[in-house]
Design an enzyme around this catalytic site. Structure first.
Site, PDB file in Angstrom:
ATOM      1  N   ASP A  13       0.808  -1.222   0.000  1.00  0.00           N
ATOM      2  CA  ASP A  13       0.000   0.000   0.000  1.00  0.00           C
ATOM      3  C   ASP A  13       0.840   1.270   0.000  1.00  0.00           C
ATOM      4  OD1 ASP A  13      -2.242  -1.636   0.090  1.00  0.00           O
ATOM      5  OD2 ASP A  13      -2.286  -1.613   2.278  1.00  0.00           O
ATOM      6  N   LYS A  16       1.827   2.213  -5.133  1.00  0.00           N
ATOM      7  CA  LYS A  16       2.378   1.693  -6.388  1.00  0.00           C
ATOM      8  C   LYS A  16       1.486   2.017  -7.584  1.00  0.00           C
ATOM      9  CE  LYS A  16       2.375  -2.349  -4.360  1.00  0.00           C
ATOM     10  NZ  LYS A  16       2.110  -1.967  -2.965  1.00  0.00           N
ATOM     11  N   GLY A  40      -4.613  -4.062  -3.911  1.00  0.00           N
ATOM     12  CA  GLY A  40      -5.600  -3.018  -4.194  1.00  0.00           C
ATOM     13  C   GLY A  40      -4.802  -1.787  -4.549  1.00  0.00           C
ATOM     14  N   HIS A  41      -4.740  -1.462  -5.815  1.00  0.00           N
ATOM     15  CA  HIS A  41      -3.913  -0.346  -6.279  1.00  0.00           C
ATOM     16  C   HIS A  41      -4.811   0.811  -6.692  1.00  0.00           C
ATOM     17  CE1 HIS A  41      -0.275  -3.181  -7.229  1.00  0.00           C
ATOM     18  NE2 HIS A  41      -0.665  -3.213  -5.981  1.00  0.00           N
ATOM     19  N   GLN A 221       1.942  -5.970  -3.325  1.00  0.00           N
ATOM     20  CA  GLN A 221       2.376  -6.107  -1.928  1.00  0.00           C
ATOM     21  C   GLN A 221       3.671  -5.295  -1.724  1.00  0.00           C
ATOM     22  OE1 GLN A 221       1.318  -9.444  -3.576  1.00  0.00           O
ATOM     23  NE2 GLN A 221      -0.536  -8.353  -3.055  1.00  0.00           N
TER      24      GLN A 221
HETATM   25  P1  GDP Z   1      -0.756   0.452  -3.571  1.00  0.00           P
HETATM   26  O1  GDP Z   1      -1.382  -0.821  -3.136  1.00  0.00           O
HETATM   27  O2  GDP Z   1       0.716   0.497  -3.334  1.00  0.00           O
HETATM   28  O3  GDP Z   1      -1.098   0.845  -4.975  1.00  0.00           O
HETATM   29  O4  GDP Z   1      -1.376   1.587  -2.624  1.00  0.00           O
HETATM   30  P2  GDP Z   1      -2.928   1.726  -2.188  1.00  0.00           P
HETATM   31  O5  GDP Z   1      -3.689   2.237  -3.334  1.00  0.00           O
HETATM   32  O6  GDP Z   1      -3.423   0.487  -1.531  1.00  0.00           O
HETATM   33  O7  GDP Z   1      -2.807   2.774  -1.027  1.00  0.00           O
HETATM   34  C1  GDP Z   1      -2.272   4.048  -1.223  1.00  0.00           C
HETATM   35  C2  GDP Z   1      -3.336   5.069  -0.808  1.00  0.00           C
HETATM   36  O8  GDP Z   1      -2.735   6.341  -0.687  1.00  0.00           O
HETATM   37  C3  GDP Z   1      -4.419   5.238  -1.856  1.00  0.00           C
HETATM   38  O9  GDP Z   1      -5.612   5.585  -1.209  1.00  0.00           O
HETATM   39  C4  GDP Z   1      -3.900   6.402  -2.705  1.00  0.00           C
HETATM   40  O10 GDP Z   1      -4.950   7.110  -3.351  1.00  0.00           O
HETATM   41  C5  GDP Z   1      -3.254   7.234  -1.654  1.00  0.00           C
HETATM   42  N1  GDP Z   1      -2.097   8.032  -2.077  1.00  0.00           N
HETATM   43  C6  GDP Z   1      -1.139   7.711  -2.991  1.00  0.00           C
HETATM   44  N2  GDP Z   1      -0.184   8.662  -2.991  1.00  0.00           N
HETATM   45  C7  GDP Z   1      -0.538   9.580  -2.077  1.00  0.00           C
HETATM   46  C8  GDP Z   1       0.061  10.791  -1.599  1.00  0.00           C
HETATM   47  O11 GDP Z   1       1.150  11.196  -2.015  1.00  0.00           O
HETATM   48  N3  GDP Z   1      -0.607  11.464  -0.621  1.00  0.00           N
HETATM   49  C9  GDP Z   1      -1.797  11.033  -0.106  1.00  0.00           C
HETATM   50  N4  GDP Z   1      -2.365  11.762   0.851  1.00  0.00           N
HETATM   51  N5  GDP Z   1      -2.382   9.899  -0.529  1.00  0.00           N
HETATM   52  C10 GDP Z   1      -1.753   9.182  -1.498  1.00  0.00           C
HETATM   53  P1  IMO Z   2      -0.928  -4.074  -2.353  1.00  0.00           P
HETATM   54  O1  IMO Z   2      -0.461  -4.589  -3.673  1.00  0.00           O
HETATM   55  C1  IMO Z   2      -0.992  -4.586   1.981  1.00  0.00           C
HETATM   56  C2  IMO Z   2      -1.064  -8.705   3.480  1.00  0.00           C
HETATM   57  C3  IMO Z   2      -2.329  -9.164   4.192  1.00  0.00           C
HETATM   58  C4  IMO Z   2      -1.737 -10.174   5.151  1.00  0.00           C
HETATM   59  C5  IMO Z   2      -0.617 -10.818   4.336  1.00  0.00           C
HETATM   60  C6  IMO Z   2      -1.014 -12.127   3.658  1.00  0.00           C
HETATM   61  O2  IMO Z   2      -2.224  -3.354  -2.403  1.00  0.00           O
HETATM   62  O3  IMO Z   2       0.168  -3.307  -1.668  1.00  0.00           O
HETATM   63  P2  IMO Z   2      -2.534 -12.742   1.572  1.00  0.00           P
HETATM   64  O4  IMO Z   2      -3.980 -12.463   1.296  1.00  0.00           O
HETATM   65  O5  IMO Z   2      -1.600 -12.199   0.546  1.00  0.00           O
HETATM   66  O6  IMO Z   2      -2.273 -14.189   1.841  1.00  0.00           O
HETATM   67  O7  IMO Z   2      -2.238 -11.973   2.949  1.00  0.00           O
HETATM   68  O8  IMO Z   2      -0.276  -9.877   3.335  1.00  0.00           O
HETATM   69  N1  IMO Z   2      -1.288  -8.157   2.123  1.00  0.00           N
HETATM   70  C7  IMO Z   2      -1.223  -6.850   1.827  1.00  0.00           C
HETATM   71  N2  IMO Z   2      -1.035  -5.771   2.613  1.00  0.00           N
HETATM   72  N3  IMO Z   2      -1.092  -4.437   0.655  1.00  0.00           N
HETATM   73  C8  IMO Z   2      -1.262  -5.502  -0.151  1.00  0.00           C
HETATM   74  O9  IMO Z   2      -1.248  -5.415  -1.504  1.00  0.00           O
HETATM   75  C9  IMO Z   2      -1.374  -6.783   0.430  1.00  0.00           C
HETATM   76  N4  IMO Z   2      -1.572  -8.028  -0.061  1.00  0.00           N
HETATM   77  C10 IMO Z   2      -1.497  -8.856   0.985  1.00  0.00           C
HETATM   78  O10 IMO Z   2      -2.966  -8.101   4.857  1.00  0.00           O
HETATM   79  O11 IMO Z   2      -1.139  -9.516   6.239  1.00  0.00           O
HETATM   80 MG    MG Z   3      -2.909  -1.519  -1.870  1.00  0.00          MG
END
Ligand code: GDP
Ligand code: IMO
Ligand code: MG
Length: 423
Positions: A13, A16, A40-41, A221
């Site tokens: 998270d 990416k 979840g991107h 991840q």
């Molecule tokens: P990913 O899994 O690495 O793609 O990241 P996620 O989407 O799960 O989580 C990142 C969260 O931070 C999302 O809600 C984005 O919209 C948000 N986000 C990304 N970059 C920034 C930033 O620079 N500032 C803030 N406040 N939010 C951001």
């Molecule tokens: P993105 O790509 C954050 C965590 C789960 C759990 C562990 C194992 O959005 O960054 P799994 O379902 O893969 O067997 O769970 O890994 N986990 C993540 N945490 N971002 C993710 O993906 C994750 N994908 C799995 O919360 O601790």
């Molecule tokens: Mg994510």
């Protein structure tokens, strides 16, 4: 040409999806190489927000080709939901998305097994996303998996054999379930997958490289969730590190170009497992609220804490990171001081090298830096950066020995400041 890899350096998270979308104009091909719908991107642009699970984050920029590689595990039902949502919002993608025949399918019973294993672990549960990731990779490694390419040959036989095996295990776990609805959605998903180009992606990607196409590999991840190098056993079931791009796409190590390592200006984690710099106080709540640190899909509150340079250095080492990307700097905008963990105290001794097992208790040793206390969200260039922010970035660059190429100051595509272009 080379394959640039973009991956998370923390516990996922990091942002990416946002950065892959920002960098997509520089590439011809965007690929996913591991993980599945546990990801979840999130992408935000033009007032719209999308969350992608299995589809690469290059899908919104022009007519780039997006590839789901062999290292990915694909849930047909969730994939169809993702495709339908994109179609409904005016983003048809049949032409632009290709799927490896070697990618493994997440069966409905894999999801049930994930739930059964988690509930059997009780207090010691991993806190998985419940998407069947572990059981699907387990079947892959034990040579019992069902692959996307199997849809085209003796599919029913392979599916039924796997399900029969899974049912036996579920019986041992005394796990009650109803497969009917799950299977219905799953087979609708299979029909949806059939509409796409199912390819030998290793040939496709290598041919692209030979014809001078630029390729970006999008990690899912984060390094601290890597099956080998993460905080085992509280990890996911794939290699999230750079090497995973080689096995998950079928590319040779010498084709890797830049490795973009993404991290937040602080740190988060979802699910169970050690997190040395976790904060249980108001400061942690502040990070969670300002940073909207709730799961992109599940809404689970993310655990929050200070940046951990011991873990980051380790992640940089195992990935061979060439450029750093710092996300969510704006979340720190109101903080008077910012802490960074530079060592752990374990059994009274200070260590700077990432240890074998974080579960043994690693107490963070911090340095404190001045906060910038300035709203950075509307800034357009690094000339506008406050002095304290520049000092924070310089400190990180010095500690981590890798330059920070991009600074993100908000969730929108436009809230991205490139400090310099990669060579
Ligand atoms: P990913 O899994 O690495 O793609 O990241 P996620 O989407 O799960 O989580 C990142 C969260 O931070 C999302 O809600 C984005 O919209 C948000 N986000 C990304 N970059 C920034 C930033 O620079 N500032 C803030 N406040 N939010 C951001
Ligand atoms: P993105 O790509 C954050 C965590 C789960 C759990 C562990 C194992 O959005 O960054 P799994 O379902 O893969 O067997 O769970 O890994 N986990 C993540 N945490 N971002 C993710 O993906 C994750 N994908 C799995 O919360 O601790
Ligand atoms: Mg994510």
């Amino acid at each position: 040409m080379k394959v640039d890899v973009l991956l998370g350096l923390q516990w996922g998270d990091e942002g990416k999806g946002k950065v892959v979308d920002v960098l997509t104009p520089n590439y011809d091909l965007i690929t996913r190489f591991q993980g599945g719908p546990n990801a979840g991107h999130t992408l935000e642009f033009e007032g719209k927000k999308f969350v992608l699970r299995s589809i690469p984050s290059g899908i919104f920029q022009g007519d780039k080709v997006n590839v789901i590689g062999n290292g990915v595990v694909l849930d047909p039902a969730l994939f169809k939901a993702e495709v339908d949502a994109l179609k409904a919002s005016g983003h048809p993608l049949t032409e632009r998305l290709k799927i490896s025949k070697k990618a493994h399918l997440i069966l409905p019973t894999h999801r049930l097994l994930d739930a059964a294993y988690e509930s059997a672990k009780g207090e010691g549960k991993i806190g998985t996303t419940g998407k069947g990731i572990g059981p699907t990779y387990t079947d892959k490694i034990s040579r019992n998996g069902v692959r996307v390419g199997d849809i085209l040959h003796n599919f029913d036989e392979k599916y039924q054999a796997a399900v029969a095996r899974h049912k036996q295990i579920l019986l041992q776990y005394d796990f009650a379930y109803d497969l009917t609805e799950l299977e219905k959605a799953w087979f609708e998903g299979i029909e949806c997958i059939k509409e796409f180009d199912l390819i030998d992606s290793e040939h496709f990607v290598n041919d692209a490289l030979r014809s001078e196409k630029r390729v970006l590999a999008e990690g899912a991840q984060g390094t601290m969730l890597d099956i080998d190098f993460g905080s085992y056993p509280f990890v996911t079931s794939s290699n999230t590190i750079c090497a995973g791009a080689c096995t998950g796409l079928g590319i040779a190590p010498n084709t890797i170009g830049d490795v973009f390592g993404i991290f937040k200006a602080y740190c988060t984690r979802v699910g169970s497992g050690p997190f040395p710099t976790e904060l249980f106080d108001e400061t942690g709540d502040q990070m969670r609220n300002i940073g909207c640190e709730f799961g992109s899909v599940t809404g689970r509150p993310r655990r929050c804490g200070w940046i951990d340079l011991v873990a980051l250095k380790y992640a940089i080492m195992v990935n061979g990171v060439t450029q750093l990307i710092m996300m969510k700097s704006d979340v720190m905008d109101t903080f008077e001081t910012i802490k960074a963990c530079v060592a752990y105290k374990i059994d009274g001794e200070e260590v700077e090298q990432f240890p074998f097992d974080l579960n043994d208790g690693a107490e963070p040793v911090y340095v404190e830096l001045a906060g910038w206390q300035t709203d950075m969200t509307q800034m357009q260039s690094e000339d506008e950066f406050p002095e304290e922010f520049n000092a924070y970035v310089s400190f990180l660059e010095q500690e981590l020995e890798v330059p920070v190429m991009i600074v993100s100051v908000g969730p929108d595509r436009a809230q991205t400041i490139v400090r310099y272009q990669e060579a």
